[in-house]
Design an enzyme around this catalytic site. Structure first.
Site, PDB file in Angstrom:
ATOM      1  N   GLU A  86      12.468  12.173   4.272  1.00 34.56           N
ATOM      2  CA  GLU A  86      11.423  13.081   4.761  1.00 34.56           C
ATOM      3  C   GLU A  86      10.810  13.876   3.602  1.00 34.56           C
ATOM      4  OE1 GLU A  86      10.505  15.552   8.859  1.00 34.56           O
ATOM      5  OE2 GLU A  86      12.587  15.450   8.168  1.00 34.56           O
ATOM      6  N   TYR A 159      15.229   6.640   6.620  1.00 34.59           N
ATOM      7  CA  TYR A 159      14.882   7.723   7.525  1.00 34.59           C
ATOM      8  C   TYR A 159      14.514   7.079   8.858  1.00 34.59           C
ATOM      9  CZ  TYR A 159      12.412  11.803   9.419  1.00 34.59           C
ATOM     10  OH  TYR A 159      12.002  12.840  10.216  1.00 34.59           O
ATOM     11  N   ASP A 199      19.206   9.846   7.078  1.00 33.54           N
ATOM     12  CA  ASP A 199      19.096  10.535   8.350  1.00 33.54           C
ATOM     13  C   ASP A 199      18.928   9.461   9.416  1.00 33.54           C
ATOM     14  OD1 ASP A 199      18.403  11.970  10.582  1.00 33.54           O
ATOM     15  OD2 ASP A 199      16.802  13.116   9.641  1.00 33.54           O
ATOM     16  N   ASP A 297      16.616  22.140   6.555  1.00 36.32           N
ATOM     17  CA  ASP A 297      17.370  22.283   7.799  1.00 36.32           C
ATOM     18  C   ASP A 297      18.508  21.269   7.877  1.00 36.32           C
ATOM     19  OD1 ASP A 297      15.574  20.215   8.041  1.00 36.32           O
ATOM     20  OD2 ASP A 297      14.722  20.849   9.956  1.00 36.32           O
TER      21      ASP A 297
END
Length: 307
Positions: A86, A159, A199, A297
């Site tokens: 990302e 991702y 992720d 995050d």
């Protein structure tokens, strides 16, 4: 490679319970980094000490991550390979000179849509080859996969598509992406063992998120079909390194919403993984999370191997 083309999702991707308000998104100060111990004496079951460190992190915007002390973290971690997801910027916008000054070479892949998705790999030793995407046009336009071939293994960073608000993309993610990506990994694994990181946008088991009951089949990342997709991948000859080593470890998360002081309360999700081919199990030394490293995050996750 076929010409990359966007797959038609007009909205930005949504992580579970992610807010537009960047509450608690402070960076990492040098003092905080200095207080962290990045060393390890981990070894294989047979007592061979690790010699390769892999780190993966969803940075939620690479340029913003760098402004929050990202370069200092990269230097202090001293990983052999650091994979990021990302990036949210084009490859031309990556400050490669800063990375070179830190002693690293980098390869980035952005999607056709500016500010959306994007992955990168930062390394010390040059791979034999680097491949972008999985050679399927409907997927590759979003800039989701980089594969680096090394002498004895492939390293893949990914991702995985988020199923989106209202689960608008869950059919694409589970019936198309998961199926095609699994086949891609299986083909690689026939040639050399695979280290997969990134992720994966799924909490595989109930232990992998704080509130499984309230999120089950309602929130992206904890739907039965998403979880089954990861189960099928593991059944095809891959290992979840963290759960292999720490099968009962609770409250171990890599993502926290910016809402409600979730990180401070540790109301999180384990969305970031290192998977390895089964035949690399005897090379595994440790799998961990850098929960004290901020700037996103997500936190970095790591893998130590004796390769």
């Amino acid at each position: 490679m076929p010409k990359r083309k966007a797959t038609g999702d007009a909205g930005a991707e949504v992580s579970p319970a992610k807010s537009k308000k960047a509450e608690g998104s402070e960076g990492q100060s040098d003092a905080c980094l200095d207080a962290l111990d990045f060393s390890s004496d981990a070894s294989t079951k047979s007592g061979v000490k690790w010699n390769k460190k892999f780190i993966s992190m969803n940075v939620n915007g690479f340029r913003a991550f760098l402004k929050k002390g990202g370069i200092d973290y990269i230097k202090k971690e001293e990983a052999d390979v650091l994979c990021i997801q990302e990036t949210k910027c084009t490859s031309k916008e990556i400050p490669v000179d800063e990375l070179k000054e830190a002693g690293f070479t980098a390869h980035f892949l952005s999607g056709d849509k500016s500010g959306y998705s994007g992955v990168g790999i930062i390394y010390k030793d040059d791979p034999i080859a680097i491949t972008e995407g999985i050679n399927i046009e409907k997927h590759d336009g979003e800039g989701r996969v980089i594969t680096a071939e090394f002498e004895n293994y492939y390293l893949v960073t990914v991702y995985v598509p988020n199923s989106g608000r209202g689960l608008a993309r869950i059919d694409y993610r589970t019936k198309e992406w998961d199926v095609d990506f699994r086949e891609y990994l299986k083909e690689l694994d026939k040639k050399k063992p695979v280290v997969l990181c990134g992720d994966l946008n799924v909490a595989h088991q109930e232990i992998d998120l704080k509130n499984p009951k309230s999120n089950k089949n309602k929130t992206p990342g904890f739907c039965d079909s998403e979880r089954e997709g990861l189960t099928q991948l593991l059944d095809e000859g891959f290992l979840d390194t963290f759960r292999l080593l720490y099968p009962k470890k609770e409250h171990a998360y890599s993502f926290w919403s910016y809402m409600g002081n979730a990180r401070e309360k540790n109301v999180g999700w384990r969305l970031d993984y290192f998977l390895i081919s089964n035949r690399l199990e005897d090379k595994l030394c440790d799998s961990f999370m850098r929960t004290d490293v901020k700037g996103s995050d997500h936190c970095p996750v790591g893998l130590l191997m004796a390769l």
